[in-house]
Design an enzyme around this catalytic site. Structure first.
Site, PDB file in Angstrom:
ATOM      1  N   HIS A   1      -1.949  -3.436  -1.294  1.00 44.37           N
ATOM      2  CA  HIS A   1      -2.350  -2.653  -2.469  1.00 44.37           C
ATOM      3  C   HIS A   1      -3.122  -1.437  -1.967  1.00 44.37           C
ATOM      4  CE1 HIS A   1      -3.606  -1.769  -6.549  1.00 44.37           C
ATOM      5  NE2 HIS A   1      -2.834  -2.748  -6.964  1.00 44.37           N
TER       6      HIS A   1
ATOM      7  N   HIS B   1       1.795   2.602  -5.456  1.00 45.31           N
ATOM      8  CA  HIS B   1       0.457   2.188  -5.031  1.00 45.31           C
ATOM      9  C   HIS B   1       0.403   0.770  -4.448  1.00 45.31           C
ATOM     10  CE1 HIS B   1       1.004   0.422  -8.955  1.00 45.31           C
ATOM     11  NE2 HIS B   1       0.083  -0.456  -8.601  1.00 45.31           N
TER      12      HIS B   1
END
Length: 148
Positions: free
Chosen positions: A72, A57
């Site tokens: 992110h 992620h």
């Protein structure tokens, strides 16, 4: 100066739009955020360098000048434990700007009740060192901001 490219396609919305106070208050560093298109795609390297951290992620790429950029993919996506993300590179790899790092689907993130908004942050940068921040529609590889 470091030119940081858009790692995903969507709308540049600024860090203030990130639904996480750590990012929206700039505590991680200055930068911006992209509200991605809701379709499967690739998240690419925003700069050339070495992948210092790689999670499904999120990833950090550090350039030869020592500057690191964090991408992110969504907020609270660590809770997905990698589900919906496919790594296309490995920690320690050298990548060129625009090289795919992670395949993901923002619509799956959103369907799971999380925000798919992607902060792109200049790590350890001082306030005011990021300028020329894009607004509106950005395509993968477009200039997102400059860091001097």
């Amino acid at each position: 100066m470091t030119t940081v490219l858009a790692p995903v396609e969507g709308a540049a919305v600024g860090l203030a739009a990130v639904p996480d106070p750590v990012f929206s208050a700039g505590m991680v560093g200055p930068g911006t955020a992209i509200d991605p298109l809701r379709e499967p795609g690739m998240a690419v390297a925003p700069i050339a360098g070495k992948i210092m951290k790689l999670h499904p992620h999120a990833y950090v790429i550090v350039g030869d000048d020592g500057r690191g950029v964090l991408v992110h993919l969504g907020i609270d996506t660590v809770q997905l434990k990698g589900e919906g993300f496919t790594l296309l590179a490995a920690e320690g790899d050298r990548v060129r700007a625009g090289q795919p790092v992670v395949a993901w689907d923002p619509s799956v993130v959103e369907a799971g009740g999380r925000s798919p908004v992607c902060p792109v942050v200049a790590l350890d940068a001082v306030a005011g060192s990021v300028w020329g921040v894009a607004a509106g529609t950005v395509h993968v590889g477009d200039e997102l901001f400059r860091w001097h």
